[in-house]
Scaffold this motif. Structure first.
Motif, mmCIF file in Angstrom:
data_model
loop_
_atom_site.group_PDB
_atom_site.id
_atom_site.type_symbol
_atom_site.label_atom_id
_atom_site.label_comp_id
_atom_site.label_asym_id
_atom_site.label_seq_id
_atom_site.Cartn_x
_atom_site.Cartn_y
_atom_site.Cartn_z
ATOM 1 N N ASN A 227 29.992 51.844 42.117
ATOM 2 C CA ASN A 227 30.211 50.923 43.217
ATOM 3 C C ASN A 227 31.458 50.648 43.713
ATOM 4 O OD1 ASN A 227 29.164 48.792 44.854
ATOM 5 N ND2 ASN A 227 29.144 47.246 43.528
ATOM 6 N N ALA B 83 33.543 47.931 45.467
ATOM 7 C CA ALA B 83 33.820 46.552 44.821
ATOM 8 C C ALA B 83 35.427 46.483 44.486
ATOM 9 C CB ALA B 83 33.151 46.272 43.772
ATOM 10 N N PRO C 55 31.492 44.227 39.104
ATOM 11 C CA PRO C 55 30.544 44.935 39.796
ATOM 12 C C PRO C 55 30.880 46.418 40.139
ATOM 13 C CG PRO C 55 31.695 43.202 41.427
ATOM 14 C CD PRO C 55 32.155 42.957 39.805
ATOM 15 N N GLU C 56 32.089 46.629 40.022
ATOM 16 C CA GLU C 56 32.614 48.291 40.451
ATOM 17 C C GLU C 56 32.063 49.098 39.145
ATOM 18 O OE1 GLU C 56 36.393 46.351 38.670
ATOM 19 O OE2 GLU C 56 34.716 45.873 40.037
ATOM 20 N N TYR D 211 28.845 49.520 38.369
ATOM 21 C CA TYR D 211 27.458 49.536 38.445
ATOM 22 C C TYR D 211 27.282 50.552 39.515
ATOM 23 C CZ TYR D 211 27.047 45.183 35.718
ATOM 24 O OH TYR D 211 27.044 44.204 34.630
ATOM 25 N N PHE E 282 24.455 43.294 42.949
ATOM 26 C CA PHE E 282 24.922 42.537 42.457
ATOM 27 C C PHE E 282 25.698 41.356 43.050
ATOM 28 C CE2 PHE E 282 24.139 46.007 39.130
ATOM 29 C CZ PHE E 282 22.945 45.426 38.661
ATOM 30 N N SER E 283 25.729 40.389 42.425
ATOM 31 C CA SER E 283 26.919 39.346 42.958
ATOM 32 C C SER E 283 28.053 39.735 42.501
ATOM 33 C CB SER E 283 26.562 37.923 42.242
ATOM 34 O OG SER E 283 27.620 37.018 42.503
ATOM 35 N N ALA E 284 29.053 39.523 43.281
ATOM 36 C CA ALA E 284 30.547 39.824 43.034
ATOM 37 C C ALA E 284 31.255 38.962 42.044
ATOM 38 C CB ALA E 284 31.322 39.572 44.525
ATOM 39 N N LEU F 145 26.153 37.544 37.147
ATOM 40 C CA LEU F 145 25.519 38.762 36.808
ATOM 41 C C LEU F 145 24.417 38.481 35.720
ATOM 42 C CD1 LEU F 145 28.267 41.445 37.105
ATOM 43 C CD2 LEU F 145 26.492 41.070 38.736
#
Length: 530
Positions: A200, A203, A379-380, A382, A388-390, A395
């Protein structure tokens, strides 16, 4: 990630984590997670200080080099930021290799001995296995130092064809060893470069790199982190200006010593320019360097250049103690630099006191809190486009049902029933029945490389499903025993071959050079005896 998978190694190379595992094994798994991290980081910090001491000894005395080694290990961006505030262990560990690379290159340029080429190969490989961004930003500085040492005022005596050829041969050997050392690490960085976008990454770059510039204001209420980095950078720039002023005063008085390799005016200018350029970059000037298609657009934040600045400023101090033989000038420099060192240490101790005064061990990042227990990370880390929420603290409730669930596989599309699931490392065996076909998800995030086969050896499609991007297999109607495993993608197989070939060629090159050196020494001894 509690068995759910993670692309973390696409962001950070594995060497630091492997070192943690080694420390854990040495202590027979009796240390807590917090103590494994603490002991490992202490050893990394010690190693960085020792290696900087070796590097500084090329210019300064034992006492000065020891103080500089300690200053490098306790430098504020290195220790306070990378370890205590950010937990950026890969970047923290990169400090181990940077002085070792410069030391090995410097000693080879002076002695032309193969052992220093071998050490250079180890250090370059280690850096690429530790932190790619650090390798990317320190690389041009290393290249500039080697070129200036070879072809500038500190190079071998000029005026002969033999001298020019010798320099070119040394440059070619340095380039070949560095390239093969980088190639040895290809088993990591080639897959990381190609598979990076499977994570991800959006993010990572929510905030443009221009928004991380320093010297935009010193208001603690505005952004304490930027203020801290600006403070560090301002102190380093002040020290640089002071050192240059001392050097110019000595030149005006004709008291500069240039007998020590690496202390010429050209070298002093180079180190000064590196610090000045980093200052301009961190200020947000020359922004085109960090725009596409430049690879430096992935630097993420400009304060990361403090890695280079801390090394260069301390190197300048060592060079000045070699270039300025005057006891008065040396005493003046020592007093000023010790005062700066004391201020930075006091600032760090104050910051750490405040941090742990309001943050108990149970809340600390290295404690076995619920978040760490479930490996809830930014989140990066994932899969790409994961919903997902930042916010990290949001999370856990999003994933809690799956994290605490006992089942390892479940139906996410169509009609069906999961009979049994067995898991052995990265392989899942799922018994599933479906009247009209369906999709079964496993408790593992999807990344390229997942493959599935049924009991008859037929390949089944694997894709990402649900907002969490779990690895999911489409099964046909009927009863099936499906084996799902994360296989090797083509770039991983290719990278292994590149690493193996690079390592073989590197050993062959170094072995050949060592053999030639021994042969030449034997010939000289024979001639002397005759």
């Amino acid at each position: 990630m509690a068995g759910m998978g993670s692309p973390a190694f696409y962001f950070y190379p594995p060497l630091a984590t492997m070192f943690f595992a080694l420390v854990d094994a040495v202590f027979m798994h009796r240390l807590s997670v917090a103590h494994v991290i603490g002991v490992s980081a202490f050893l990394m910090g010690m190693a960085s200080g020792v290696f900087f001491y070796w590097w500084a000894r090329n210019f300064a005395s034992v006492r000065v080099s020891a103080v500089l080694g300690l200053a490098f290990a306790l430098a504020p961006y290195h220790l306070l930021t990378d370890y205590y505030n950010r937990g950026a262990i890969g970047e923290y560990a990169a400090y181990v290799w940077i002085p070792l690379i410069f030391h090995a290159a410097h000693r080879y340029l002076i002695t032309a001995r193969v052992r220093w080429l071998s050490l250079l190969a180890v250090a370059v490989t280690g850096l690429f296995f530790t932190h790619l961004l650090s390798a990317m930003i320190i690389g041009p500085v290393i290249a500039a130092y080697i070129l200036l040492h070879l072809f500038g005022a500190t190079g071998a005596p000029a005026g002969t064809r033999h001298a020019a050829r010798s320099r070119l041969v040394m440059l070619a050997l340095l380039a070949a060893v560095a390239a093969l050392a980088v190639g040895t690490a290809a088993v990591y960085f080639l897959p990381a470069l190609q598979l990076f976008d499977a994570a991800n990454t959006a993010a990572l770059f929510v905030r443009p790199i221009g928004g991380t510039r320093l010297f935009t204001g010193l208001s603690m209420s505005a952004n304490p982190v930027v203020t801290r980095y600006t403070l560090f950078a301002s102190i380093y720039l002040f020290v640089t200006v002071y050192l240059v002023a001392e050097y110019l005063r000595a030149r005006r008085n004709a008291t500069v010593a240039t007998s020590c390799p690496g202390t010429s005016t050209a070298m002093v200018v180079m180190w000064t320019m590196v610090t000045a350029l980093c200052g301009l970059f961190m200020w947000g000037k020359l922004g085109f360097v960090f725009e596409a298609p430049s690879p430096y657009r992935s630097l993420q934040f400009l304060s990361r250049l403090l890695i280079v600045v801390e090394f260069v400023v301390l190197t300048m101090v060592a060079v000045m103690f070699a270039a300025l033989p005057s006891p008065v000038a040396r005493k003046r420099m020592a007093l000023m630099l010790l005062a700066v060192f004391a201020v930075l240490l006091a600032y760090q101790f104050s910051a750490l006191f405040k941090k742990f005064q309001h943050q108990t061990l149970a809340q600390n990042e290295v404690a076995m809190s619920q978040r760490v227990q479930y490996r809830i990370t930014p989140p990066e880390y994932y899969p790409k486009d994961a919903g997902f929420s930042a916010r990290i603290d949001e999370l856990l409730p999003q994933l809690a049902l799956r994290l605490d669930a006992s089942e390892q596989a479940w139906i996410v599309g169509g009609q069906g029933k999961v009979g049994s699931v067995s898991q052995n490392y990265g392989a899942f065996v799922v018994r599933v029945s479906s009247s009209d076909g369906g999709a079964v998800a496993i408790r593992q995030f999807y990344f390229p490389g997942w493959v599935a086969q049924d009991q008859d050896g037929r390949s089944l499609p694997v894709f990402a499903a649900t907002s969490f991007k779990f690895a999911t297999v489409q099964v046909p109607p009927g009863e099936h025993t499906v084996r799902i495993v994360r296989g090797e993608v083509p770039v991983e197989g290719f990278a292994k071959k590149v690493s193996a070939a690079s390592l073989a060629l590197l050993l062959l090159l170094l072995g050949t050079l060592a053999w030639q050196t021994q042969r030449q020494a034997a010939t000289r001894n024979t001639l002397k005896q005759d």
